[in-house]
Structures are given as C-alpha cells and as structure tokens.
Scaffold this active site. Structure first.
Site, PDB file in Angstrom:
ATOM      1  N   GLY A   1     -16.996  10.258 -35.746  1.00  0.00           N
ATOM      2  CA  GLY A   1     -18.333  10.049 -36.318  1.00  0.00           C
ATOM      3  C   GLY A   1     -18.991  11.387 -36.568  1.00  0.00           C
ATOM      4  O   GLY A   1     -19.607  11.947 -35.669  1.00  0.00           O
TER       5      GLY A   1
ATOM      6  N   GLY B   1     -21.635  12.531 -38.258  1.00  0.00           N
ATOM      7  CA  GLY B   1     -22.983  12.570 -38.826  1.00  0.00           C
ATOM      8  C   GLY B   1     -23.660  13.833 -38.334  1.00  0.00           C
ATOM      9  O   GLY B   1     -23.000  14.829 -38.007  1.00  0.00           O
ATOM     10  N   ALA B   2     -24.986  13.819 -38.265  1.00  0.00           N
ATOM     11  CA  ALA B   2     -25.729  15.004 -37.862  1.00  0.00           C
ATOM     12  C   ALA B   2     -25.373  15.411 -36.432  1.00  0.00           C
ATOM     13  O   ALA B   2     -25.104  16.582 -36.154  1.00  0.00           O
ATOM     14  CB  ALA B   2     -27.231  14.742 -37.976  1.00  0.00           C
TER      15      ALA B   2
ATOM     16  N   ASN C   1     -26.964   6.704 -29.060  1.00  0.00           N
ATOM     17  CA  ASN C   1     -28.265   6.210 -28.622  1.00  0.00           C
ATOM     18  C   ASN C   1     -28.142   4.863 -27.934  1.00  0.00           C
ATOM     19  O   ASN C   1     -27.255   4.072 -28.251  1.00  0.00           O
ATOM     20  CB  ASN C   1     -29.188   6.005 -29.832  1.00  0.00           C
ATOM     21  CG  ASN C   1     -29.925   7.279 -30.206  1.00  0.00           C
ATOM     22  OD1 ASN C   1     -30.289   8.065 -29.340  1.00  0.00           O
ATOM     23  ND2 ASN C   1     -30.142   7.456 -31.486  1.00  0.00           N
TER      24      ASN C   1
ATOM     25  N   LYS D   1     -33.838   8.583 -21.676  1.00  0.00           N
ATOM     26  CA  LYS D   1     -33.874   8.804 -23.123  1.00  0.00           C
ATOM     27  C   LYS D   1     -34.583   7.650 -23.832  1.00  0.00           C
ATOM     28  O   LYS D   1     -35.308   7.851 -24.811  1.00  0.00           O
ATOM     29  CB  LYS D   1     -32.460   9.007 -23.683  1.00  0.00           C
ATOM     30  CG  LYS D   1     -32.466   9.227 -25.198  1.00  0.00           C
ATOM     31  CD  LYS D   1     -31.606  10.361 -25.694  1.00  0.00           C
ATOM     32  CE  LYS D   1     -32.076  10.829 -27.073  1.00  0.00           C
ATOM     33  NZ  LYS D   1     -31.072  10.649 -28.109  1.00  0.00           N
TER      34      LYS D   1
ATOM     35  N   ASN E   1     -39.060   5.583 -31.827  1.00  0.00           N
ATOM     36  CA  ASN E   1     -38.195   4.982 -32.851  1.00  0.00           C
ATOM     37  C   ASN E   1     -38.751   3.612 -33.238  1.00  0.00           C
ATOM     38  O   ASN E   1     -38.828   3.268 -34.415  1.00  0.00           O
ATOM     39  CB  ASN E   1     -36.762   4.837 -32.336  1.00  0.00           C
ATOM     40  CG  ASN E   1     -36.038   6.163 -32.241  1.00  0.00           C
ATOM     41  OD1 ASN E   1     -36.601   7.152 -31.803  1.00  0.00           O
ATOM     42  ND2 ASN E   1     -34.787   6.194 -32.662  1.00  0.00           N
TER      43      ASN E   1
ATOM     44  N   SER F   1     -34.610   9.099 -35.949  1.00  0.00           N
ATOM     45  CA  SER F   1     -33.364   8.700 -36.618  1.00  0.00           C
ATOM     46  C   SER F   1     -33.504   7.277 -37.169  1.00  0.00           C
ATOM     47  O   SER F   1     -32.971   6.951 -38.232  1.00  0.00           O
ATOM     48  CB  SER F   1     -32.196   8.762 -35.632  1.00  0.00           C
ATOM     49  OG  SER F   1     -32.441   7.912 -34.527  1.00  0.00           O
TER      50      SER F   1
ATOM     51  N   GLU G   1     -30.490   0.877 -35.367  1.00  0.00           N
ATOM     52  CA  GLU G   1     -29.947   0.732 -34.012  1.00  0.00           C
ATOM     53  C   GLU G   1     -30.853  -0.164 -33.164  1.00  0.00           C
ATOM     54  O   GLU G   1     -31.266   0.202 -32.060  1.00  0.00           O
ATOM     55  CB  GLU G   1     -29.770   2.114 -33.368  1.00  0.00           C
ATOM     56  CG  GLU G   1     -28.715   2.963 -34.087  1.00  0.00           C
ATOM     57  CD  GLU G   1     -28.511   4.338 -33.449  1.00  0.00           C
ATOM     58  OE1 GLU G   1     -27.348   4.765 -33.337  1.00  0.00           O
ATOM     59  OE2 GLU G   1     -29.506   4.974 -33.080  1.00  0.00           O
TER      60      GLU G   1
END
Lengths: 329, 329
Positions: free
Chosen positions: A8, A10-11, A103, A184, A192, A262, A274
């Site tokens: 994966g 991604g960023a 996440n 987190k 989010n 995100s 997510e």
C-alpha cells in the site's frame, strides 16, 4: 539491513517506506495506481524534515514479485482490510513480522485470523502528509510513530521501534497496543468524524465554531472513556488521562494550519471512507462494554451515511426533487 | 365572523388562512413574494381533504393595509422572528389576539416583549404541506393543530380552538403551551435535524438506516427529558410519556411517504434554516436545566454549521482545495 515489503504505497506507506529505504534498507513497494510514475521518476518526498528522492525505488505491481520479507509494513487504507491478508501472504514467510500502519481499531485482530499473533504489530502515525501528483508525497507536519505488538511483548515491540528509529523516525513505544490504538482514536474520532459530518471542513472550522468544538471535545472524552473501559476489560492497568488527552490534542490541533483529515480528503475525492475502522469498530466495542458514546454514535451514523451516499446506495435531495407534479386539474 | 390577519403566507399560513376564509371569516393575507400570482389567480389549495380555490383572496403587500384584526395568525418562518412584531403591530389593536403558528421554542416569549402576554397564543401544525408554484399549496397529509395560550388560560385557549374547529380544522387543546411546544419538538428535533445533518435526506432514509434511526430515537428521548425538566421547572404537572412519544411518532413517520421536512426543503433551496428555534433554543434550555442532550447538541452544531455555510460564512472543501501547489524545485 532488513528486507521490507511495503503493502500500500499511498502517502503513509510511501513516506515511511521511503525513509526506511533512505536509511539503507532493502525496501520493496507494492504500488498499484501510480506504478508508471514511480518507475519513470522514482519516489519524491517533499518533507519539512528535508526533501529526498529515491530515483531507483523498487516498485512492483504484484505482491508475488516482492519476495519474502523480514518485515511487512501494511499501509493500506483500513477500508481494504478485507484484502490485506491476501496481499501480505506472498511476502510472509514463517519469520516475517507484519506491522499494520493503518487507522482505526481491529486491524491487527483481522490480520491475526491469517498470521500468527506473535508476528503482528500495530503502528500509528501522527503525521500530516498528503499525496501530490503520482510519485510525489508532501510531508507537512509531525511524523511521530507510536508502536505496539499484538501480544504486547516488549522485546518484540523494541524491534519495530529500533527499525523506525534507525531511519530517523521519531518513535514512541506505547504502554500497550490497545492503549496506542485508542489514543490515536482520541483525535481521529472527533476530527475525522466532524470533518466529514460537516460536509467537508478542515480542523480550523471545527476549532473556531463554538458548537462544533464542544461536540469534538465531548466526542474525544467519550473515546477516552471507551478506551479506558476496553483497557480495564483486557486486564491492562494503563489508562488514558482524560484531561491530559483533551488539553494535548486540542493544543496540537491549534498549532496546525487548517488541516484536512485523511477522511475529508477521501470524502471530497469520492474515495471509500474509513468509517468502520475509525468509528464503527470503536462504537461497537463501547456498546459491548456498555459505555455511553452518543457523540461517537452520531458521528458513526453520519459518516457511514456519507459513505453509503458516495457509493450511490442512497441519494441526497436536490432542488429537482422538490418540484411537485403539476396538478392535472 | 372574525377579522383575521395572516402574517406570512407560505404553505402553512396559506393553507390554514385559506381554510378560515373558506369558513366565511374575513381573512386578509400579508403576501410578499407571491403577491402578483395571488392577485391574478387567487389562492389554490390541493388538499387530501378536498381541493378549494379562493379566487378573490384578500392579499396585501404592506401590513398597514390589512387593518386592525380580531386575530393575527403569525405564520412566518421562525427565522423571521426578529421582524415579526413589526409586521404584526399595524394589525394589532388593544383587543387583538395573536397566535404564533410557527416552529420551535421561544416565539411566544419574543412576541410578549412587544404585545401583552394575555393576548398571545401558540399553535403547532402537525401537517405535511408544501408550496407549489406561486399561489398554489399542496396539502399532503395530516392537518391537526395543537393550541395553547401563553398564560395557559383555558377560556382563552378555547377561543382559538373554536376558531380553528369552526373551519373544519382538527384541533387539540394541549395541557399547556410549554407541553405542546416540546411535544412538537420531539418530532422536529430528530427528523428536521437529521434531514439536514445528513446532507439532504427524507424521513425514509432515516427510518431505514439502523444507525440514523437509533440516533433519531436517542435524540427524541433527549427532547422528552429536556421538555419534562422544563415543565417541572415551570411548576406544571404535565409530563410527556417517553415510551408513548417514541412509539407514536415513529409509527406516524412510518406511515408517511418519504417526507421532506420543512428544514430540508429550506436547505436544498438555499433558504434560512430554523436552526435556533428548533435546535438552539431547546439546547440552551436543556443546558440551563442541566439535562444532558448530546444528540440534540450534535444536531444543533451541524445544522447551525450548515446554515453558516449556506450564508457563505464558511466554505465546504472541494477537489480544487486539495491540489497542493507544484513544488518549485
């Protein structure tokens, strides 16, 4: 030097995998959508800690090409958790350690359905990072990683911390994995969640609106309470300090520019949200523990709804819908 | 026959004023946006209880033209409460009775800053009604009105009930005005609130989504508790029966088609949202009474935010906002 498979790119996978490669590890990336750009121009990272380029980055399109790794860093979106094990399996030998750099709650448990629990780790990135054009990553702020081991073995946790620290990544060893996951979530659930429930807003809008800010703080306190109940139920003595968490996380968020979570980026770009990892799984755990989490439930209901609307499973009203049929009289 | 001034000739004012005119009262309407259509074609009502037309409806553009009335029916949107007294004053003599046929909490108290409390009434319409083209009203379902008097004088309340009943309008006399206001909020808070917080959805989407439905029910229970605390604080013995309210209101909503709340119609058409009357005032009252209403607060925060966004006081993110500047390197 370790052989590392990053699943994966991604960023998050690109940034941390890039740092590990820069430190000399043999890092191989599974790159799907941006493969051509990575091969043509390598991986370019514009970072507040110093820009770097990996012109000869090892990018592959098929996980079978990566070979067996010492470490797998799984940096998929949590929405891809159902396919994660299949993508990891070709890189996983009997000694391979697997870190879910993802996440939300429940990712390590899902991986443990397929791989031995003693080989599974969790890592949480506290970082502001965005993808630019294909093959380009912008690292804007922070960068700290918090790590834990699914069976909370300190010797194992230390191995992952050492790997990251050796690459210049600030790394914190959490009291245990469960603690780190909930800590987190204390930020992810309110910020989010509200960034999406508010129809697409950044952190400053939340901080500067008295009602949205109070809602965010209330939701954060619910996450602390649910997390502490989960820690207690698991026999852990670690606890999140509610006042400290609220003070610290709001101060950190105040210090940021108008950060786009995100999840709001996913919303605006029409990508899967997510919702289950960040909101649904924590809400279900709180319900099991009989902890009242009305604000978390509100955010879950609205983000889940936004994701269903994105998938076309429900439609939002438009002015066209409000035109009543002309009477035939 | 009474002389009645209807201030605010939207769907509600037009429908109930029209019924009163049909019953023979001298009804004069303050019509602003649709004046030309009313003068040209009269008022046309398509009603599930029988269509009717008032070809020579008395429409005026200036409240000074209406003359002193026996009754003023104030059917403005609650967002216009600041200008209500000025519009009513030209029609109000010393004997004029004034009924706020409006949504939300606090309208009668605002009117009592300008007119004697003993002359002020509240009326709540339980009705599905929409405006069609100018001069046309569609009455889809229900139609019942609940009435109360600001000082809870039964003889006065009976006068308003008699006025409506004489025009064939099903009318309920509430135990007291406060009770009636909170009872209506039991529906408006969850359904109007979620229809907007969900980005523009009808009642069926709320009923058929397990998380949105649970949120709606939780919010309804909070309204019952806040309302009962308010009734107790005011020395009233009347109480809303929580289980009965939930059962009855969900059953009524199940029986409807996919109803669009007045607030979602306002959202979709870009009109001011009744955020303060329906959500802000009840939330503030609950806070004064130290009743926990996290779901009501969540809805208030999100609807207030949606209204600020509509007014251009904040902007929702678009894909354009997510394009990072190209690096100059």
């Amino acid at each position: 030097m370790a052989r590392i498979a990053v699943i994966g790119a991604g960023a998050v996978g690109g940034y941390y995998g890039g740092r590990l490669a820069l430190a000399g590890h043999d890092v191989r990336f599974l790159v799907r959508s941006d493969y051509a750009a990575w091969k043509a121009r390598g991986l370019r990272v514009f970072s507040k800690d110093g820009d770097f380029t990996l012109p000869d980055v090892q990018a592959f399109r098929d996980p079978a090409e990566l070979g067996t790794a010492d470490w797998v860093i799984c940096a998929l979106k949590a929405t891809a958790i159902d396919e994660a094990a299949d993508l990891i399996a070709p890189c996983a030998g009997p000694e391979t350690r697997i870190a879910a750099l993802m996440n939300g709650l429940g990712n390590e448990q899902r991986l443990a359905e397929r791989f031995p629990a003693r080989r599974i780790f969790g890592a949480m990135a506290f970082v502001c990072i965005n993808r630019g054009e294909p093959g380009v990553i912008h690292h804007l702020e922070y960068g700290r990683v918090s790590v834990g081991h699914l069976e909370d073995d300190p010797a194992e946790t230390a191995l992952l911390a050492e790997l990251f620290r050796g690459a210049g990544i600030e790394t914190v060893i959490a009291p245990n994995l469960r603690y780190a996951r909930w800590e987190k979530l204390c930020w992810n659930v309110p910020f989010n969640g509200l960034s999406v429930a508010g129809g697409g807003i950044g952190t400053r809008t939340i901080l500067e609106d008295r009602e949205l800010r109070a809602f965010a703080e209330g939701a954060m306190r619910e996450v602390v309470r649910a997390g502490n109940a989960d820690l207690a139920a698991a026999g852990s003595e670690a606890r999140l300090d509610e006042e400290d968490v609220v003070r610290r996380m709001f101060a950190q968020t105040e210090a940021m520019a108008d950060y786009r979570t995100s999840m709001v980026i996913d919303l605006v770009l029409g990508r899967p949200l997510e919702a289950e990892a960040i909101l649904g799984n924590p809400v279900r755990r709180a319900r099991e523990l009989a902890v009242q989490v009305p604000r978390m439930e509100a955010l879950y209901a609205l983000v889940r709804h936004a994701d269903l609307a994105r998938r076309g499973e429900r439609r939002l009203l438009t002015p066209e819908d409000l035109r009543l049929p002309e009477s035939v009289v």
